[in-house]
Design an enzyme around this catalytic site. Structure first.
Site, mmCIF file in Angstrom:
data_model
loop_
_atom_site.group_PDB
_atom_site.id
_atom_site.type_symbol
_atom_site.label_atom_id
_atom_site.label_comp_id
_atom_site.label_asym_id
_atom_site.label_seq_id
_atom_site.Cartn_x
_atom_site.Cartn_y
_atom_site.Cartn_z
ATOM 1 C CE LYS A 137 -11.248 -16.071 -0.016
ATOM 2 N NZ LYS A 137 -10.677 -15.495 1.214
ATOM 3 C CB ILE B 152 -4.341 2.893 -0.960
ATOM 4 C CG1 ILE B 152 -3.573 1.833 -0.175
ATOM 5 C CG2 ILE B 152 -5.306 3.636 -0.030
ATOM 6 C CD1 ILE B 152 -2.535 2.397 0.764
#
Length: 219
Positions: free
Chosen positions: A61, A173
């Site tokens: 990041k 999921i």
């Protein structure tokens, strides 16, 4: 071997023989600070050396001035792709980083939003302008915020979107794939499993079922 639409977030080291067995199911592997700090650059290289995946993504990041970020990625030449924050802007930061990565044949992903509750999505209009101006390879948008994910997909219909927050953070999921993601980033669900290979096979099966359900409901 059937590949799932999975990017494995490897924050913890798992036995090499297990990793070799399951890596063929993944599109890519994402490496962040926990494993990098624990094993070091050479240690991470050794872990990844024998794996056959399409993409190694470094998730640091990045959020700094151009020179600092470029010096960081130069040391991580084993990676294909890098994730950076969008809010730091283009001039003197992301613009020069992207030019460097382009010249090296590597990819840049920009964060459109993060998966935790404290992230403020009121910043998104600015972040969207940065992404549009910079034209990165891909975008990170969270599975935990389906409305945000759908907005990002609508705003960037042709970009690769990878989606964290699946599993341990609450995203189900397959749902991110239905909401516009190309790949789901999954970590703890796999590496804390007592049987990672069967867990990965189960994830792929659920992904396929969800995608088929979404196709039916959209027609």
């Amino acid at each position: 071997m059937l590949k799932g639409r999975i990017i494995f977030s490897m924050d913890e080291e798992i036995p090499q023989h297990v990793l070799l067995k399951i890596s063929g199911y993944f599109h890519g592997i994402k490496i962040g600070y926990p494993l990098l700090l624990r094993k070091g650059i050479e240690g991470v290289k050794e872990i990844l050396r024998k794996l056959e995946v399409d993409e190694i993504i470094m998730d640091l990041k990045l959020a700094d001035i151009d020179n600092t970020m470029i010096n960081i990625v130069k040391q991580l030449d084993f990676a294909n792709s890098f994730i950076a924050h969008s809010f730091i802007g283009i001039d003197g930061a992301l613009g020069e980083l992207k030019n460097f990565l382009d010249n090296e044949g590597k990819k840049l992903y920009l964060l459109a939003s993060m998966s935790h509750k404290g992230w403020n999505d009121e910043f998104y209009p600015y972040i969207k302008t940065v992404i549009k101006s910079l034209n990165p390879y891909g975008i990170v948008a969270p599975a935990t915020k389906p409305n945000v994910l759908r907005i990002v997909r609508d705003d960037f219909p042709n970009k690769i979107i990878i989606s964290p927050g699946v599993g341990a953070q609450g995203g189900k999921i397959g749902d991110a794939l239905c909401n516009g993601a190309d790949y789901e980033i999954i970590g703890r669900t796999i590496y804390t499993s007592s049987d990672p290979e069967n867990k990965v096979k189960e994830i792929i099966k659920i992904q396929e079922e969800k995608i088929n359900e979404c196709k039916k409901t959209s027609t």
